[in-house]
Structure formats: structure tokens, C-alpha cells
Design a protein around this motif. Structure first.
Motif, PDB file in Angstrom:
ATOM      1  N   MET A   1       0.815  -1.202   0.000  1.00 55.28           N
ATOM      2  CA  MET A   1       0.000   0.000   0.000  1.00 55.28           C
ATOM      3  C   MET A   1       0.857   1.264   0.000  1.00 55.28           C
ATOM      4  O   MET A   1       0.643   2.160   0.774  1.00 55.28           O
ATOM      5  N   ASN A   2       1.915   1.278  -0.790  1.00 53.02           N
ATOM      6  CA  ASN A   2       2.783   2.448  -0.734  1.00 53.02           C
ATOM      7  C   ASN A   2       2.350   3.535  -1.713  1.00 53.02           C
ATOM      8  O   ASN A   2       3.101   3.972  -2.553  1.00 53.02           O
ATOM      9  N   ARG A   3       1.102   3.956  -1.572  1.00 54.62           N
ATOM     10  CA  ARG A   3       0.642   5.015  -2.454  1.00 54.62           C
ATOM     11  C   ARG A   3       0.145   6.157  -1.604  1.00 54.62           C
ATOM     12  O   ARG A   3      -0.970   6.135  -1.123  1.00 54.62           O
ATOM     13  N   LEU A   4       1.003   7.121  -1.363  1.00 56.06           N
ATOM     14  CA  LEU A   4       0.582   8.274  -0.575  1.00 56.06           C
ATOM     15  C   LEU A   4      -0.178   9.221  -1.495  1.00 56.06           C
ATOM     16  O   LEU A   4       0.405   9.824  -2.375  1.00 56.06           O
ATOM     17  N   SER A   5      -1.456   9.331  -1.293  1.00 53.27           N
ATOM     18  CA  SER A   5      -2.225  10.280  -2.093  1.00 53.27           C
ATOM     19  C   SER A   5      -2.023  11.671  -1.500  1.00 53.27           C
ATOM     20  O   SER A   5      -1.457  11.824  -0.420  1.00 53.27           O
ATOM     21  N   TRP A   6      -2.529  12.689  -2.209  1.00 49.46           N
ATOM     22  CA  TRP A   6      -2.388  14.039  -1.654  1.00 49.46           C
ATOM     23  C   TRP A   6      -3.113  14.130  -0.328  1.00 49.46           C
ATOM     24  O   TRP A   6      -2.685  14.810   0.592  1.00 49.46           O
ATOM     25  N   PHE A   7      -4.218  13.382  -0.207  1.00 46.23           N
ATOM     26  CA  PHE A   7      -4.981  13.415   1.046  1.00 46.23           C
ATOM     27  C   PHE A   7      -4.137  12.883   2.208  1.00 46.23           C
ATOM     28  O   PHE A   7      -4.086  13.454   3.298  1.00 46.23           O
ATOM     29  N   ASN A   8      -3.416  11.759   1.955  1.00 44.66           N
ATOM     30  CA  ASN A   8      -2.559  11.194   2.993  1.00 44.66           C
ATOM     31  C   ASN A   8      -1.468  12.172   3.390  1.00 44.66           C
ATOM     32  O   ASN A   8      -1.179  12.355   4.577  1.00 44.66           O
ATOM     33  N   THR A   9      -0.866  12.798   2.385  1.00 43.45           N
ATOM     34  CA  THR A   9       0.233  13.716   2.669  1.00 43.45           C
ATOM     35  C   THR A   9      -0.262  14.889   3.514  1.00 43.45           C
ATOM     36  O   THR A   9       0.349  15.250   4.511  1.00 43.45           O
ATOM     37  N   VAL A  10      -1.426  15.450   3.100  1.00 41.97           N
ATOM     38  CA  VAL A  10      -1.967  16.582   3.846  1.00 41.97           C
ATOM     39  C   VAL A  10      -2.308  16.174   5.275  1.00 41.97           C
ATOM     40  O   VAL A  10      -1.953  16.860   6.229  1.00 41.97           O
ATOM     41  N   SER A  11      -2.957  15.005   5.443  1.00 43.88           N
ATOM     42  CA  SER A  11      -3.370  14.656   6.800  1.00 43.88           C
ATOM     43  C   SER A  11      -2.165  14.340   7.684  1.00 43.88           C
ATOM     44  O   SER A  11      -2.169  14.669   8.866  1.00 43.88           O
ATOM     45  N   LEU A  12      -1.127  13.729   7.098  1.00 48.34           N
ATOM     46  CA  LEU A  12       0.075  13.476   7.900  1.00 48.34           C
ATOM     47  C   LEU A  12       0.738  14.792   8.310  1.00 48.34           C
ATOM     48  O   LEU A  12       1.128  14.973   9.468  1.00 48.34           O
ATOM     49  N   THR A  13       0.848  15.711   7.338  1.00 48.32           N
ATOM     50  CA  THR A  13       1.514  16.987   7.635  1.00 48.32           C
ATOM     51  C   THR A  13       0.748  17.755   8.711  1.00 48.32           C
ATOM     52  O   THR A  13       1.317  18.181   9.711  1.00 48.32           O
ATOM     53  N   LEU A  14      -0.573  17.898   8.491  1.00 44.59           N
ATOM     54  CA  LEU A  14      -1.369  18.635   9.462  1.00 44.59           C
ATOM     55  C   LEU A  14      -1.365  17.941  10.823  1.00 44.59           C
ATOM     56  O   LEU A  14      -1.257  18.578  11.863  1.00 44.59           O
ATOM     57  N   GLY A  15      -1.479  16.616  10.793  1.00 44.40           N
ATOM     58  CA  GLY A  15      -1.524  15.855  12.042  1.00 44.40           C
ATOM     59  C   GLY A  15      -0.273  16.050  12.866  1.00 44.40           C
ATOM     60  O   GLY A  15      -0.348  16.365  14.062  1.00 44.40           O
TER      61      GLY A  15
ATOM     62  N   PRO B  95      -7.461   9.878   9.874  1.00 44.96           N
ATOM     63  CA  PRO B  95      -6.671  10.222   8.677  1.00 44.96           C
ATOM     64  C   PRO B  95      -5.164  10.117   8.913  1.00 44.96           C
ATOM     65  O   PRO B  95      -4.425   9.711   8.014  1.00 44.96           O
ATOM     66  N   ILE B  96      -4.725  10.443  10.140  1.00 43.74           N
ATOM     67  CA  ILE B  96      -3.293  10.354  10.424  1.00 43.74           C
ATOM     68  C   ILE B  96      -2.857   8.892  10.409  1.00 43.74           C
ATOM     69  O   ILE B  96      -1.856   8.525   9.776  1.00 43.74           O
ATOM     70  N   VAL B 179      -5.718   2.254  15.816  1.00 43.32           N
ATOM     71  CA  VAL B 179      -6.258   2.323  14.448  1.00 43.32           C
ATOM     72  C   VAL B 179      -5.157   1.987  13.449  1.00 43.32           C
ATOM     73  O   VAL B 179      -5.353   1.210  12.507  1.00 43.32           O
ATOM     74  N   TYR B 180      -3.955   2.530  13.693  1.00 48.41           N
ATOM     75  CA  TYR B 180      -2.835   2.256  12.805  1.00 48.41           C
ATOM     76  C   TYR B 180      -2.527   0.760  12.785  1.00 48.41           C
ATOM     77  O   TYR B 180      -2.296   0.181  11.712  1.00 48.41           O
ATOM     78  N   SER B 181      -2.538   0.119  13.961  1.00 46.22           N
ATOM     79  CA  SER B 181      -2.151  -1.297  13.964  1.00 46.22           C
ATOM     80  C   SER B 181      -3.204  -2.134  13.248  1.00 46.22           C
ATOM     81  O   SER B 181      -2.866  -3.131  12.611  1.00 46.22           O
ATOM     82  N   ALA B 182      -4.481  -1.707  13.309  1.00 46.21           N
ATOM     83  CA  ALA B 182      -5.513  -2.421  12.546  1.00 46.21           C
ATOM     84  C   ALA B 182      -5.323  -2.206  11.041  1.00 46.21           C
ATOM     85  O   ALA B 182      -5.418  -3.153  10.251  1.00 46.21           O
ATOM     86  N   LEU B 183      -5.023  -0.961  10.647  1.00 48.49           N
ATOM     87  CA  LEU B 183      -4.856  -0.660   9.218  1.00 48.49           C
ATOM     88  C   LEU B 183      -3.601  -1.307   8.652  1.00 48.49           C
ATOM     89  O   LEU B 183      -3.554  -1.692   7.491  1.00 48.49           O
ATOM     90  N   ASP B 184      -2.586  -1.430   9.522  1.00 45.10           N
ATOM     91  CA  ASP B 184      -1.307  -1.975   9.093  1.00 45.10           C
ATOM     92  C   ASP B 184      -1.448  -3.446   8.708  1.00 45.10           C
ATOM     93  O   ASP B 184      -0.797  -3.937   7.791  1.00 45.10           O
ATOM     94  N   ARG B 185      -2.345  -4.150   9.428  1.00 41.94           N
ATOM     95  CA  ARG B 185      -2.536  -5.578   9.167  1.00 41.94           C
ATOM     96  C   ARG B 185      -3.453  -5.823   7.985  1.00 41.94           C
ATOM     97  O   ARG B 185      -3.592  -6.951   7.530  1.00 41.94           O
TER      98      ARG B 185
END
Lengths: 272, 293
Positions: A1-15, B95-96, B179-185
Motif C-alpha cells: 500500500m505504498n501510495r501516498l495520495s495528496w490526502f494522505n500527505t496533507v493529513s500526515l503533515t497537518l496531524g 486520517p493520520i 487504528v494504525y495497527s488495525a490498518l497496518d494488518r
């Protein structure tokens, strides 16, 4: 699942911005010259100097460290015993009650734990001070240690212990020479967890301390109630610094241990 | 003998310092307030025995709690704050966690450490950091005024909004990690299959990813909800006089009013309210553990 969409990038940055900006602001403004905390007036380390000259804070810090070292050490011993009983104890009278008592303090609101321990100490007439805080902290942090250590014990290969016993070790020797080195990382992280829990605790310490013993969180809380102060910012920066160094070095150590373990296992496999 | 000691020592410790104190809280919640030290009339006298205790038993403090609407309101508003804050934490945390699970493999340990690090930092300091940000002359208002988004400083500190921000901030790691550990699996091929079968990406997320991460969501929600309900530090530092939370009421009943029997009764009821989510949480964890085996 190594596809960082723009949504993932934004949520990681903001988070991560949300998680870290408050602490960064705190650290930056601890070097603020001005007494007015929210107005920047140039770089200065004077609040650190002031902090070092503040005897009340220093003595509270000393009490806190003393309590944390003592309680986390007791908690590690008792918690490791508790984990051993949970995983290896087999059946005994009141086992359900025991595991209930191990897990319940983890979810208990601190105000209730604090209140109940205070009522106990008054009921049996112990004078409140450093010792009562140590007793209180040991009790709730031993449960955290138990959980950490038992999760390691569950995945532990019992045949190693049995081999040691077959080769003539006494049960105590088998524990010291085989089991303990293997569960050591879990025991150490249990100790660290107990130590930080104790350093951190405000509510339970407030209930169980007497006039003779004030811990740093109690001191910080009473200062902070009056508003933001540059001295507290400096103190917070020191504490954040210690924790950061601690966590990073702990993760490096465990990484190294993992690498070493893998190498040992490979060597053992080759030897066969 | 050795086995006996191994079991007996932690058992005895927890019995004396965990179980007995609860019995005492329960006992004092049934006794009367008195102006003395300690400030209550002991209701239970060993000499008189249990029968006398039961005969004289009264639930006066509990009746008092139902009569004075402060307590009612405090329980209800704690529940409301805890439920909404849990939901908000989920909305921020999911989302994080999702982003972390989709990040390249080699980033993940670092991201994980970045989530855990705040958890090790003092709770008190993390709450305190928001006092400087949210106050009327605080950093947030400075930025908003400077950019011209607002003309008047917003009042956030000492309101319930500040309490929500504080809870989401401090409890976020508790939501992200399960949540991350559930999504990771989660098996990525399932999502590919859904997409191959004609689902849009959003639909695949809604129909596959969310249901499969449910155990993590449930665990995270309980881990946030349970401690939030009895929270004391956040409402007392970030909340105002209008913020009613039961942890704060208990603290004040004890330290300011010095009414120990009522404080104990407040604690007993809080515990009864918490028993339900705690039991549900443990069921969820057990089910998950069984599913893994």
C-alpha cells in the motif's frame, strides 16, 4: 500500500504539525527575554538561570526524582512477579480477582485511585509524605509493568527454560540465567514506563502527599493555575528535552538489541 | 513454597493498596458528614458487626446527589464532553493513522516514534502549552489578528472549546496507535479486489477499509473515552467556571468543601458508570485476541 495520495500527505503533515507545534512554541518562548510570555523581546536564557535559583522548584524536583526512582523500581519487581503469575502461575484461588486487580488500575480514573488511597492512609494512620506517594505510584505503575512484561512472556519459548532445568539449573538459576536476559528489554521498558508515569502524575500525588512533600507536577500545577509563566516554559523545555533524549536512545538500544538477537539466531542456525 | 510467595506478594500488595481502599471509599460514601478530622462519622464498627451495619445503612449521600442538580449536570456534561471529544479524536486521528499505514515502509518506525514521543512527555506540560496558544493575547489570536482573519480576539481559553482541543490533543496517540495497527494488518489486495470489481476508491475505502479497521476504531474510542470521563487536569486548566466535569467536582468536593462522604459517593457513581464501557472494552480486546489466534 505504498501510495501516498495528496490526502494522505496533507493529513500526515497537518496531524504532526498539530502534535508538535504547541511544544515547539513552548520551547521557543522559553528563550524569550520578556516577562510577558506572548510577546517576543529577544533571545535570552535568563529564565533558566532564574529556575536554577528557585529553591522551591529544585527541592520539588528532587522529591519527584526520588519518588520516581523508588516507585518504578518497586513497581518493576512487583509487576514482573505479577506478570509471571498471570502467564505461568497456572490455576490458583482467586486468579480472576488477581487479573482483575492487575487490569483495573489501568482504566481507573486518577481521581478515584487518589481518593481511595488517601482514605486508606488516613484510615490506618500513616503520615502522608514521600513514602505514601511511593506506595501509591508503585501500586498503579506495577500494573503497567505487568502488562508490558506479560506480553513478552506470552511469546517466550518455554523449552529454553525447560532445557536449563534439565541441564541441572535450579528454578531460581533458570530464571536468572535464561528467562531474565530474554525478557530484559520488556522489564527495562516497564521500568521506564513506570518512571515517566511517576514523574508525570499530578492527581494521585496531590491526594497522597502531605505538606512535607511537594512534587514537581504539584508545584507546576499551582503555578500554572495563575497563568502562563516564562519559568514554567523553561522547566517544560528541560523536561521535554530529557524525555526526547530518553525515548530516542531507548529506541536505538532496542533496535541494536534486535539486530544482535537476529545475528545470534543466525549464528545458532548455522551451527546446527 | 516459592510459588506461594511469588503469587502472595503481588496479590497481597494489590489487595491492600487497591481493593481495600475501594471498600473504604464505599464505606465512607455511606457515612455522615461531620466537622472533625477526619471529617466523617464512621458508619461501620467491627464490634457491632455486619448486621448492625445493614440495619443502619442509609443512602443519604446518594439521595443528596440526586437532589442537588449540580451532580446530575456534572455527570451528564462529562458524558457529553467525553462522547463528543472521543468522536472528534477519531475524526482527527483516523486520517493520520491511515496516512501512516500507507506511508513507505522505511518511514513507519520514525512516524510511529513521532506519535509515541508526545505520549511520554508530561501530560501537564502538554495541556499547559495550549494555555499560551489559546488565551486572549495568545499566539493563535496574534496570528489570526495579524493575517486579518478576525478583528477582535477570540475567547477560547476557559471555554468548552478549549477543553475539546485539549482532550483531542492529549489523547490523540491513544486513538492513532490502535487504528494504525488495525490498518497496518489490512490486506491491500482486498482493496485492489474491490476496485477491480468496480468500486470507486472512496467506495472501496468506505466498504472495505473502514469495516476492517473497526476493532482498532473501537479500541481507540474506549482508550480515549474511559480516561476522559474522569478527567481533571484539562477542565481545570483549559475549562472555565462553566465547564462541569465530574473529576473536577470530585476534586473540589474533597479539597475545597472537605465533604468526604459526598466525594466518595461521587466516586462510587463514577465507577458504576465506567463499569459498562470497561467491560465492553475488555470483551472487544478478547474477541480480537481470539480472532488473531
Amino acid at each position: 500500500m505504498n501510495r501516498l495520495s495528496w490526502f494522505n500527505t496533507v493529513s500526515l503533515t497537518l496531524g504532526f504539525a498539530f502534535l508538535y507545534i504547541p511544544m515547539v512554541i513552548l520551547i521557543v518562548y522559553s528563550f524569550n527575554e520578556s516577562k510577558l510570555v506572548t510577546v517576543w523581546a529577544g533571545f535570552s536564557t535568563k529564565w533558566y538561570g532564574e529556575l536554577l535559583g528557585n529553591d522551591a522548584f529544585l527541592s520539588a524536583a528532587w522529591v519527584t526524582v526520588k519518588v520516581a526512582v523508588l516507585s518504578s523500581t518497586f513497581a518493576t519487581v512487583l509487576g514482573t512477579m505479577g506478570a509471571y503469575v498471570l502467564v505461568r502461575g497456572g490455576r490458583f484461588m482467586g486468579r480472576t480477582l488477581f487479573s482483575g486487580m492487575i487490569y483495573a488500575p489501568l482504566v481507573m480514573p486518577e481521581v478515584i485511585t487518589g481518593l481511595s488511597l488517601l482514605l486508606l492512609f488516613i484510615g490506618i494512620g500513616i503520615e502522608r509524605g514521600v513514602m505514601t506517594i511511593v506506595l501509591a505510584h508503585t501500586t498503579f505503575s506495577m500494573c503497567y509493568v505487568s502488562v508490558v512484561v506479560s506480553s513478552r512472556l506470552v511469546t517466550f519459548d518455554r523449552s529454553l527454560e525447560e532445557a536449563a532445568l534439565d541441564l541441572g539449573c535450579s528454578p531460581a538459576e533458570a530464571f536468572r540465567l535464561v528467562t531474565l536476559p530474554i525478557i530484559a528489554p520488556a522489564v527495562i521498558s516497564g521500568w521506564l514506563l513506570a518512571f515517566t508515569l511517576s514523574l508525570d502524575d499530578l492527581v494521585i500525588a496531590s491526594f497522597t502527599s502531605g505538606p512535607s512533600a511537594t512534587t514537581l507536577p504539584i508545584k507546576i500545577f499551582s503555578a500554572v493555575r495563575l497563568g502562563v509563566s516564562p519559568e514554567i516554559n523553561a522547566l517544560s523545555t528541560i523536561m521535554i528535552g530529557i524525555v526526547t533524549v530518553g525515548v530516542i536512545s531507548a529506541s536505538l538500544i532496542s533496535k541494536q538489541a534486535l539486530v544482535r538477537q537476529k545475528r545470534d539466531e543466525q549464528a545458532a542456525a548455522r551451527a546446527q | 513454597m516459592r510459588r506461594f510467595l511469588l503469587i502472595a506478594i503481588p496479590y497481597a500488595w494489590l489487595t491492600v493498596l487497591f481493593l481495600v481502599p475501594f471498600a473504604i471509599v464505599f464505606k465512607i460514601s455511606l457515612s455522615d458528614y461531620a466537622v472533625s478530622i477526619p471529617p466523617y462519622v464512621p458508619q461501620f464498627d467491627w464490634a457491632e458487626g455486619i448486621m448492625a451495619f445493614i440495619r443502619e445503612l442509609d443512602f443519604e449521600n446518594f439521595v443528596f446527589l440526586t437532589e442537588d442538580d449540580l451532580y446530575w449536570k456534572a455527570y451528564l456534561s462529562s458524558l457529553k464532553i467525553a462522547i463528543s471529544a472521543t468522536f472528534l479524536t477519531l475524526c482527527v486521528g483516523y486520517p493520520i493513522a491511515y496516512g501512516m499505514a500507507r506511508a513507505p515502509e522505511e518511514w513507519r518506525p520514525t512516524l510511529m516514534m513521532l506519535v509515541i514521543l508526545p505520549f511520554w512527555t508530561s501530560f501537564l506540560i502538554r495541556v499547559y502549552a495550549w494555555m499560551g496558544i489559546l488565551s486572549n493575547e495568545g499566539y493563535l489570536n496574534q496570528v489570526l489578528l495579524w493575517t486579518g482573519i478576525i478583528n477582535e480576539p477570540l475567547t477560547i481559553l476557559n471555554t468548552n472549546t478549549a477543553v475539546y482541543i485539549g482532550i483531542v490533543y492529549t489523547y490523540l496517540p491513544f486513538m492513532i496507535l490502535p487504528v494504525y495497527s488495525a490498518l497496518d494488518r489490512l490486506d491491500g489486495s482486498l482493496i485492489e479486489a474491490a476496485e477491480d470489481l468496480g468500486c470507486s476508491r472512496a467506495k472501496a475505502f468506505w466498504l472495505v477499509t473502514i469495516p476492517l479497521s473497526r476493532p482498532g476504531i473501537i479500541a481507540g474510542c474506549f482508550l480515549v473515552f474511559i480516561p476522559t470521563l474522569g478527567e481533571f487536569v484539562i477542565p481545570s486548566l483549559l475549562g472555565g467556571s462553566g465547564t462541569l466535569m465530574i473529576g473536577k467536582v470530585l476534586w473540589e468536593e474533597f479539597f475545597s468543601n472537605r465533604d468526604w462522604p459526598v466525594a466518595s459517593a461521587v466516586a462510587v457513581i463514577l465507577l458504576l458508570i465506567l463499569v459498562i464501557p470497561i467491560v465492553l472494552f475488555q470483551r472487544n480486546q478478547q474477541k480480537q485476541a481470539e480472532a488473531e489466534q
